[in-house]
Write a protein that holds these residues in place. Structure first.
Motif, PDB file in Angstrom:
ATOM      1  N   VAL A  74      -4.759   8.148   2.964  1.00  8.73           N
ATOM      2  CA  VAL A  74      -4.927   8.750   1.628  1.00  8.73           C
ATOM      3  C   VAL A  74      -4.786  10.263   1.713  1.00  8.73           C
ATOM      4  CG1 VAL A  74      -6.600   9.196  -0.208  1.00  8.73           C
ATOM      5  CG2 VAL A  74      -6.292   6.877   0.647  1.00  8.73           C
ATOM      6  N   GLN A  75      -5.330  10.861   2.771  1.00 11.86           N
ATOM      7  CA  GLN A  75      -5.175  12.308   2.971  1.00 11.86           C
ATOM      8  C   GLN A  75      -3.707  12.689   3.038  1.00 11.86           C
ATOM      9  OE1 GLN A  75      -7.278  14.016   6.308  1.00 11.86           O
ATOM     10  NE2 GLN A  75      -9.251  13.243   5.617  1.00 11.86           N
ATOM     11  N   ARG A  76      -2.911  11.889   3.744  1.00  9.86           N
ATOM     12  CA  ARG A  76      -1.483  12.175   3.870  1.00  9.86           C
ATOM     13  C   ARG A  76      -0.782  12.060   2.521  1.00  9.86           C
ATOM     14  NH1 ARG A  76       0.390   9.445   9.670  1.00  9.86           N
ATOM     15  NH2 ARG A  76      -0.826  10.865  10.985  1.00  9.86           N
ATOM     16  N   ILE A  77      -1.200  11.076   1.733  1.00  6.34           N
ATOM     17  CA  ILE A  77      -0.603  10.925   0.396  1.00  6.34           C
ATOM     18  C   ILE A  77      -0.936  12.134  -0.470  1.00  6.34           C
ATOM     19  CG2 ILE A  77      -0.708   9.561  -1.745  1.00  6.34           C
ATOM     20  CD1 ILE A  77      -1.164   7.086   0.078  1.00  6.34           C
ATOM     21  N   ARG A  78      -2.166  12.628  -0.347  1.00  7.39           N
ATOM     22  CA  ARG A  78      -2.560  13.822  -1.111  1.00  7.39           C
ATOM     23  C   ARG A  78      -1.722  15.037  -0.715  1.00  7.39           C
ATOM     24  NH1 ARG A  78      -8.965  12.775  -0.587  1.00  7.39           N
ATOM     25  NH2 ARG A  78      -9.254  11.490  -2.447  1.00  7.39           N
TER      26      ARG A  78
END
Length: 230
Positions: free
Chosen positions: A132-136
């Motif tokens: 999710v961090q990477r998507i953000r």
């Protein structure tokens, strides 16, 4: 010896911070270690999905190929990992991974990694958090699409510094990413990257050490301010 290795593994990789001791010991027992020199392909296009790779030391870049050229999508350093998406969705990739410096990697086969995720819910949850961090971060790059080049580059340097920077007496050190790769990451031209980095050096915000391939960020607060993060 095994417990010391387990401690090291847990400290080095944020992904394993919440994993159980049994999971760590199992991963150590099934892991394979690799050494690659600079400029060597680490993962070829047709090899995605075979394993998950963890960076023990050094830097790699993930490239997407388009006709006769390539675009750098990400630069990853010690403590990071890649290949997890390919084993989860099993789709073909038009990307490869290349060592930017000498690199030490640890790999875990796709089958064993998936088995581990089923056995350890905490590890599964932690993986989802990091994904999710990477998507953000990807979403942030889209939000910056129409920002001036200097803002885009400041954001890129700030993100890399937050992920991999090492604090020293007079600032924060990180790998001095080649201009073409830095430009790709920021979504600007190489000429724009050269010009902006020159201006940052003139201001004394950054200092390049060509011998050590290190970039010293002397004023991270001003960079973050330029990036619009403060």
């Amino acid at each position: 010896m095994l417990s010391m290795q387990a401690d090291t593994l847990s400290e080095l990789y944020p992904l394993f911070h919440a994993a159980s001791p049994e999971t760590i010991d199992w991963l150590i027992s099934v892991a394979t270690h690799h050494d690659y020199p600079a400029n060597r392909a680490v993962v070829m296009e047709d090899a995605w999905g075979n394993a998950v790779y963890f960076i023990e030391s050094g830097w790699v870049k993930v490239r997407r190929h388009a006709e006769e050229s390539s675009i750098t999508l990400a630069v990853l350093g010690k403590g990071d990992f890649f290949g997890e998406m390919a084993i989860l969705d099993e789709s073909p990739r038009s990307t490869d991974v290349v060592a930017m410096t000498a690199v030490k990697l640890m790999s875990i086969s796709a089958q064993r990694f998936i088995q581990t995720l089923f056995k350890d819910p905490q590890l599964h949850h932690r993986l989802l958090q990091l994904m999710v961090q990477r998507i953000r971060q990807t979403n942030l790059r889209f939000q910056l699409l129409h920002q001036p080049p200097a803002v885009k580059l400041a954001n890129t340097l700030t993100a890399i510094q937050e992920a991999y920077g090492e604090a020293v007496a007079d600032g924060v050190e990180l790998f001095n990413i080649p201009r073409k790769d830095l430009a790709d990451l920021a979504g600007i031209t190489r000429e724009e990257a050269e010009k902006i980095m020159g201006k940052l050096a003139e201001k004394g915000w950054i200092v390049e050490d060509a011998v050590r391939s290190v970039l010293l960020l002397k004023n991270t607060r001003q960079l973050a301010h330029l990036a619009g993060r403060l």
